[in-house]
Scaffold this motif. Structure first.
Motif, PDB file in Angstrom:
ATOM      1  N   TRP A  35       8.888   9.226  35.530  1.00 43.89           N
ATOM      2  CA  TRP A  35       7.439   9.135  35.258  1.00 43.89           C
ATOM      3  C   TRP A  35       7.358   9.161  33.760  1.00 43.89           C
ATOM      4  CZ3 TRP A  35       4.113   8.336  38.886  1.00 43.89           C
ATOM      5  CH2 TRP A  35       4.627   8.402  40.400  1.00 43.89           C
ATOM      6  N   VAL A  44       2.151   4.223  35.196  1.00 43.31           N
ATOM      7  CA  VAL A  44       2.648   3.580  36.468  1.00 43.31           C
ATOM      8  C   VAL A  44       2.837   2.269  36.219  1.00 43.31           C
ATOM      9  CG1 VAL A  44       1.642   5.458  37.530  1.00 43.31           C
ATOM     10  CG2 VAL A  44       0.194   3.314  37.571  1.00 43.31           C
ATOM     11  N   LYS A  46       3.140  -1.617  38.263  1.00 46.94           N
ATOM     12  CA  LYS A  46       2.556  -2.307  39.384  1.00 46.94           C
ATOM     13  C   LYS A  46       3.698  -3.149  39.757  1.00 46.94           C
ATOM     14  CE  LYS A  46      -1.034  -4.905  41.563  1.00 46.94           C
ATOM     15  NZ  LYS A  46      -2.471  -5.615  40.971  1.00 46.94           N
ATOM     16  N   LEU A  57       2.292  -3.308  44.876  1.00 44.34           N
ATOM     17  CA  LEU A  57       1.730  -1.929  44.921  1.00 44.34           C
ATOM     18  C   LEU A  57       2.006  -1.341  43.619  1.00 44.34           C
ATOM     19  CD1 LEU A  57       2.619  -0.723  48.511  1.00 44.34           C
ATOM     20  CD2 LEU A  57       0.362  -1.477  47.673  1.00 44.34           C
ATOM     21  N   PHE A  58       1.366  -0.105  43.390  1.00 43.75           N
ATOM     22  CA  PHE A  58       1.711   0.770  42.243  1.00 43.75           C
ATOM     23  C   PHE A  58       2.574   1.781  42.619  1.00 43.75           C
ATOM     24  CE2 PHE A  58      -2.401  -0.603  41.581  1.00 43.75           C
ATOM     25  CZ  PHE A  58      -2.688  -1.044  39.886  1.00 43.75           C
ATOM     26  N   ASP A  59       3.269   2.177  41.596  1.00 38.11           N
ATOM     27  CA  ASP A  59       4.598   3.065  41.890  1.00 38.11           C
ATOM     28  C   ASP A  59       5.024   3.625  40.371  1.00 38.11           C
ATOM     29  OD1 ASP A  59       6.650   4.128  43.412  1.00 38.11           O
ATOM     30  OD2 ASP A  59       7.769   2.470  43.598  1.00 38.11           O
ATOM     31  N   CYS A 149      -3.090  12.987  43.443  1.00 40.02           N
ATOM     32  CA  CYS A 149      -1.798  13.504  44.219  1.00 40.02           C
ATOM     33  C   CYS A 149      -1.942  14.520  45.057  1.00 40.02           C
ATOM     34  CB  CYS A 149      -0.565  13.775  43.315  1.00 40.02           C
ATOM     35  SG  CYS A 149       0.230  12.255  42.395  1.00 40.02           S
ATOM     36  N   CYS A 158      -7.749   3.385  36.655  1.00 35.43           N
ATOM     37  CA  CYS A 158      -6.383   2.941  36.116  1.00 35.43           C
ATOM     38  C   CYS A 158      -6.498   1.817  35.313  1.00 35.43           C
ATOM     39  CB  CYS A 158      -5.715   2.649  37.488  1.00 35.43           C
ATOM     40  SG  CYS A 158      -3.943   1.948  37.127  1.00 35.43           S
ATOM     41  N   LEU A 171      -4.361   6.488  46.600  1.00 35.18           N
ATOM     42  CA  LEU A 171      -3.012   6.598  46.984  1.00 35.18           C
ATOM     43  C   LEU A 171      -2.535   5.525  47.682  1.00 35.18           C
ATOM     44  CD1 LEU A 171      -2.192  10.497  47.487  1.00 35.18           C
ATOM     45  CD2 LEU A 171      -1.635   8.866  45.679  1.00 35.18           C
ATOM     46  N   ASP A 173      -3.199   2.510  47.152  1.00 31.65           N
ATOM     47  CA  ASP A 173      -2.580   1.263  46.396  1.00 31.65           C
ATOM     48  C   ASP A 173      -1.140   1.658  45.891  1.00 31.65           C
ATOM     49  OD1 ASP A 173      -5.007  -0.207  46.537  1.00 31.65           O
ATOM     50  OD2 ASP A 173      -6.054   1.547  45.541  1.00 31.65           O
ATOM     51  N   PHE A 174      -0.761   2.733  46.261  1.00 30.37           N
ATOM     52  CA  PHE A 174       0.853   2.956  45.719  1.00 30.37           C
ATOM     53  C   PHE A 174       1.799   2.735  46.993  1.00 30.37           C
ATOM     54  CE2 PHE A 174      -1.326   5.270  42.581  1.00 30.37           C
ATOM     55  CZ  PHE A 174      -0.616   5.370  41.496  1.00 30.37           C
ATOM     56  N   PHE A 182       4.091  13.202  46.615  1.00 39.24           N
ATOM     57  CA  PHE A 182       3.113  13.396  45.471  1.00 39.24           C
ATOM     58  C   PHE A 182       2.521  14.559  45.094  1.00 39.24           C
ATOM     59  CE2 PHE A 182       2.313   8.670  47.124  1.00 39.24           C
ATOM     60  CZ  PHE A 182       2.322   8.230  46.038  1.00 39.24           C
TER      61      PHE A 182
END
Length: 192
Positions: A35, A44, A46, A57-59, A149, A158, A171, A173-174, A182
């Motif tokens: 991170w 993050v 995408k 998705l976001f990650d 989280c 974002c 969340l 969207d992740f 999380f």
């Protein structure tokens, strides 16, 4: 074919298998998660819409599987491959190994995630994104991300740092990491 180490639920090495088998059969394996953070934001990625798993998705800023021949330190290759950022392993802060489970029909991801934080300042020009893997890099206020989280809020702002556009995400969207993953990340980020 990608071979990775396989472990029992107590993180004891028991052999090797292909990544495909590991995910089909729900075997425990190692991953590398990094991170990116600065004083104010967490970054993050995408995922590309071309990805076979969890497109768009976001990650985690950068993450991937450790191959059977790799040590944890070798995971920094994921940062360079995905983001074009060369980071020395010694610059990363370990927050430990976090269990992460993603269970979907035909896909069982049981990870021992070696989680790291990279603290620095970032500009859009710092990143050269891997085509077909990463679509964009976004920043979220660190405190907002911690609250997301911890499920204290449902949505956060974002910002796509390349296009300077802002959207709200939750969340859902992740990539669907387990809620305990999380929550563990939120606890670790609170001290950075």
């Amino acid at each position: 074919m990608e071979w990775i180490k396989v472990f029992d639920e107590n993180f004891q090495w028991i052999g090797e298998d292909t990544r495909e088998n590991v995910h089909q059969q729900g075997k425990w394996h190692e991953t590398f998660h990094c991170w990116f953070v600065d004083r104010q934001f967490i970054y993050v990625q995408k995922r590309s819409d071309a990805k076979s798993d969890f497109p768009s998705l976001f990650d985690i800023t950068a993450a991937g599987h450790l191959e059977a021949t790799e040590k944890v330190e070798d995971g920094v290759r994921e940062i360079e491959e995905e983001l074009g950022v060369n980071v020395q392993f010694s610059r990363l802060t370990s927050v430990g190994v976090v269990r992460d489970i993603i269970k979907l029909p035909g896909f069982c991801d049981y990870e021992f995630a070696h989680v790291f934080i990279y603290v620095s300042s970032f500009e859009p020009t710092d990143f050269i994104l891997q085509e077909g893997e990463v679509d964009s890099i976004h920043e979220i206020e660190k405190e907002d991300f911690i609250r997301l989280c911890s499920q204290e809020v449902n949505k956060v702002k974002c910002r796509n740092i390349m296009l300077d556009t802002v959207t709200e995400i939750g969340l859902d969207d992740f990539v669907p990491h387990h809620s305990s993953y999380f929550e563990a990340i939120a606890k670790k980020l609170a001290f950075v």
